[in-house]
Design a protein around this motif. Structure first.
Motif, mmCIF file in Angstrom:
data_model
loop_
_atom_site.group_PDB
_atom_site.id
_atom_site.type_symbol
_atom_site.label_atom_id
_atom_site.label_comp_id
_atom_site.label_asym_id
_atom_site.label_seq_id
_atom_site.Cartn_x
_atom_site.Cartn_y
_atom_site.Cartn_z
ATOM 1 N N ASN A 82 0.877 -1.174 0.000
ATOM 2 C CA ASN A 82 0.000 0.000 0.000
ATOM 3 C C ASN A 82 0.911 1.220 0.000
ATOM 4 O O ASN A 82 1.419 1.619 1.045
ATOM 5 C CB ASN A 82 -0.895 0.006 1.227
ATOM 6 C CG ASN A 82 -1.727 1.271 1.347
ATOM 7 O OD1 ASN A 82 -1.708 2.128 0.463
ATOM 8 N ND2 ASN A 82 -2.449 1.414 2.448
ATOM 9 N N PRO B 152 -8.469 1.043 -1.257
ATOM 10 C CA PRO B 152 -8.640 -0.171 -0.458
ATOM 11 C C PRO B 152 -9.181 -1.333 -1.283
ATOM 12 O O PRO B 152 -8.796 -2.495 -1.069
ATOM 13 C CB PRO B 152 -9.625 0.268 0.626
ATOM 14 C CG PRO B 152 -9.414 1.732 0.765
ATOM 15 C CD PRO B 152 -9.096 2.222 -0.612
ATOM 16 N N GLU B 153 -10.058 -1.030 -2.243
ATOM 17 C CA GLU B 153 -10.613 -2.086 -3.083
ATOM 18 C C GLU B 153 -9.527 -2.790 -3.901
ATOM 19 O O GLU B 153 -9.616 -3.989 -4.178
ATOM 20 C CB GLU B 153 -11.671 -1.508 -4.023
ATOM 21 C CG GLU B 153 -12.909 -0.988 -3.317
ATOM 22 C CD GLU B 153 -12.767 0.454 -2.837
ATOM 23 O OE1 GLU B 153 -11.631 0.991 -2.880
ATOM 24 O OE2 GLU B 153 -13.784 1.030 -2.419
ATOM 25 N N THR C 173 -6.409 -3.286 -2.903
ATOM 26 C CA THR C 173 -5.736 -4.202 -1.985
ATOM 27 C C THR C 173 -6.540 -5.474 -1.814
ATOM 28 O O THR C 173 -5.993 -6.593 -1.848
ATOM 29 C CB THR C 173 -5.518 -3.519 -0.629
ATOM 30 O OG1 THR C 173 -4.667 -2.382 -0.794
ATOM 31 C CG2 THR C 173 -4.874 -4.475 0.366
ATOM 32 N N GLU C 174 -7.837 -5.339 -1.624
ATOM 33 C CA GLU C 174 -8.685 -6.508 -1.422
ATOM 34 C C GLU C 174 -8.718 -7.387 -2.670
ATOM 35 O O GLU C 174 -8.636 -8.617 -2.576
ATOM 36 C CB GLU C 174 -10.089 -6.074 -1.019
ATOM 37 C CG GLU C 174 -10.117 -5.391 0.342
ATOM 38 C CD GLU C 174 -11.520 -5.024 0.790
ATOM 39 O OE1 GLU C 174 -12.490 -5.439 0.119
ATOM 40 O OE2 GLU C 174 -11.650 -4.327 1.821
ATOM 41 N N THR D 196 -4.714 -1.362 6.092
ATOM 42 C CA THR D 196 -4.357 -2.377 5.106
ATOM 43 C C THR D 196 -4.634 -3.768 5.643
ATOM 44 O O THR D 196 -5.127 -4.641 4.919
ATOM 45 C CB THR D 196 -2.874 -2.243 4.727
ATOM 46 O OG1 THR D 196 -2.571 -0.880 4.427
ATOM 47 C CG2 THR D 196 -2.541 -3.107 3.525
ATOM 48 N N ARG E 263 -6.933 -4.577 7.683
ATOM 49 C CA ARG E 263 -8.384 -4.768 7.582
ATOM 50 C C ARG E 263 -8.771 -5.193 6.177
ATOM 51 O O ARG E 263 -9.604 -6.091 5.990
ATOM 52 C CB ARG E 263 -9.117 -3.485 7.955
ATOM 53 C CG ARG E 263 -9.133 -3.154 9.422
ATOM 54 C CD ARG E 263 -9.787 -1.808 9.672
ATOM 55 N NE ARG E 263 -11.139 -1.744 9.122
ATOM 56 C CZ ARG E 263 -11.884 -0.636 9.124
ATOM 57 N NH1 ARG E 263 -11.399 0.478 9.628
ATOM 58 N NH2 ARG E 263 -13.103 -0.658 8.623
ATOM 59 N N ASN E 264 -8.170 -4.566 5.168
ATOM 60 C CA ASN E 264 -8.471 -4.936 3.783
ATOM 61 C C ASN E 264 -8.096 -6.391 3.521
ATOM 62 O O ASN E 264 -8.855 -7.137 2.884
ATOM 63 C CB ASN E 264 -7.717 -4.029 2.815
ATOM 64 C CG ASN E 264 -8.065 -2.566 2.942
ATOM 65 O OD1 ASN E 264 -7.223 -1.695 2.771
ATOM 66 N ND2 ASN E 264 -9.321 -2.274 3.258
ATOM 67 N N ASN F 127 -10.533 -8.703 5.128
ATOM 68 C CA ASN F 127 -11.799 -8.767 4.389
ATOM 69 C C ASN F 127 -11.729 -9.724 3.208
ATOM 70 O O ASN F 127 -12.751 -10.266 2.792
ATOM 71 C CB ASN F 127 -12.172 -7.379 3.859
ATOM 72 C CG ASN F 127 -12.609 -6.428 4.944
ATOM 73 O OD1 ASN F 127 -12.999 -6.838 6.025
ATOM 74 N ND2 ASN F 127 -12.537 -5.137 4.663
#
Length: 373
Positions: free
Chosen positions: A9, A94-95, A97-98, A120, A122-123, A126
């Protein structure tokens, strides 16, 4: 060959030097406008250099994303990465990273190494399954989670130990994050978001951050948040007296009887400041599950029989020991100096049945086991 997934990130930590308390949302854009430099790529290089210098490029296959999300730092360290993600390296979200995490897991990486902060983490949490091993290289402003190595170099060392087939434990660690907006207003609100499977070597991987000395009002808010998340539909809750339980009622927007017992079901106040007779009448008309939310008296540690005698032995038995929800701040527990919680229900047999260890909710999804004497 060991397959390493890499996600960087690039904006992680950019808000730290700018005293922005984080890099989420507009903070990153503000830091860039103020001329802040990117920190995460440099920290990624420090981790990857340890791996390359120890093992060379032939022992590790690196799968990553274009540009600053992984490719550039991998090439800088001597690796020849395989690009498997389609992202805009100049405008990461963030999307991205996910999405990258999901793609890398589907490619079967042995370890997903990510560079960032708690946002990050958290991503990643998820996106990946519970059985995907991951490890964080610390680069963010907020570092409350237990999924990060203590330094970039330590992250590289953990990866080297895995590749050498050293005995490295692997266990689930918490992902936590704070509310940046609240933090900027001087409120530290650390939240639990989930767990990730992390290789653990005691010298190299950090623990979950301890919040330190409690701020009583904030802890009561955290307890209330957890209770609201865990309250079940069509369950009758008997909310006992005390400032801690009052925090739940306030958070729900319900009138509260600070020194009495209130009846709540499906988020609605059915009756306030009820007597034992009124409780028994309500129980007689209700066939569903019953839970009692209570807090001990500060300094005394008495859980039942002082100030909540409306909760008679019959009512307590109707709920059942397993449905006693005990809440207290850690400060209140610490002030007991090791003395157990006490019950004086006016039924010695029931008091004996209630004895033993019970979970005590002490913060946001934070529980301890503590004895009832």
């Amino acid at each position: 060959m060991f397959t390493l997934g890499l996600i960087v990130n690039p904006l992680a930590g950019i808000g730290g030097p700018a005293a922005l308390k984080g890099s989420d949302g507009e903070a990153a854009a503000e830091a860039l406008r103020d001329g802040a430099g990117l920190r995460a790529p440099e920290r990624a290089v420090r981790a990857l250099e340890v791996i390359f210098n120890a093992l060379g490029g032939d022992a590790v296959s690196v799968l990553t994303c274009p540009g600053l999300m992984g490719e550039s730092v991998a090439r800088q360290c001597g690796f020849v990465p395989e690009l498997v993600c389609e992202t805009d390296p100049l405008n990461t979200r963030p999307e991205d990273t996910e999405q990258a995490a999901r793609v890398l897991e589907n490619k079967g990486v042995d370890l997903l190494l990510f560079v960032g902060g708690d946002g990050t983490a958290r991503n990643i949490c998820n996106a990946v399954s519970p059985n995907q091993p991951v490890l964080g290289v610390p680069a963010g402003v907020k570092m409350h989670s237990g999924v990060y190595a203590i330094t970039p170099e330590a992250a590289g060392e953990v990866v080297c130990r895995l590749i050498r087939a050293d005995l490295v434990d692997i266990r689930r660690q918490e992902v936590r994050d704070i509310d940046e907006e609240a933090f900027r207003r001087g409120r530290v609100m650390s939240r639990y978001y989930g767990e990730l499977l992390v290789p653990e070597e005691g010298r190299f991987v950090q623990q979950v951050k301890d919040g330190g000395r409690e701020v009583e009002a904030l802890v009561v808010d955290e307890i209330a948040d957890t209770l609201m998340e865990e309250m079940e539909d069509d369950t009758l809750y008997l909310v006992g007296p005390g400032s801690t339980t009052a925090g739940l009622m306030a958070a729900m927007g319900l009138d509260n009887t600070l020194l009495g017992v209130d009846l709540v079901r499906n988020g609605q106040l059915l009756a306030g400041d009820v007597s034992a007779g009124q409780i028994e009448q309500a129980l007689g008309e209700f066939n569903g599950p019953v839970s009692i939310i209570i807090t001990p008296i500060g300094g005394q540690g008495i859980l039942l029989g002082r100030g909540n005698q409306q909760l008679t032995p019959a009512i307590i038995r109707r709920a059942g020991r397993e449905n006693l929800i005990v809440v207290a701040t850690k400060t209140k527990i610490t002030e007991l100096a090791g003395r157990p919680l006490m019950v004086d229900s006016n039924d010695p047999q029931l008091d004996r049945e209630l004895a033993g260890y019970v979970p005590v909710l002490t913060g946001y999804r934070d529980r301890i086991l503590y004895p009832i004497g």
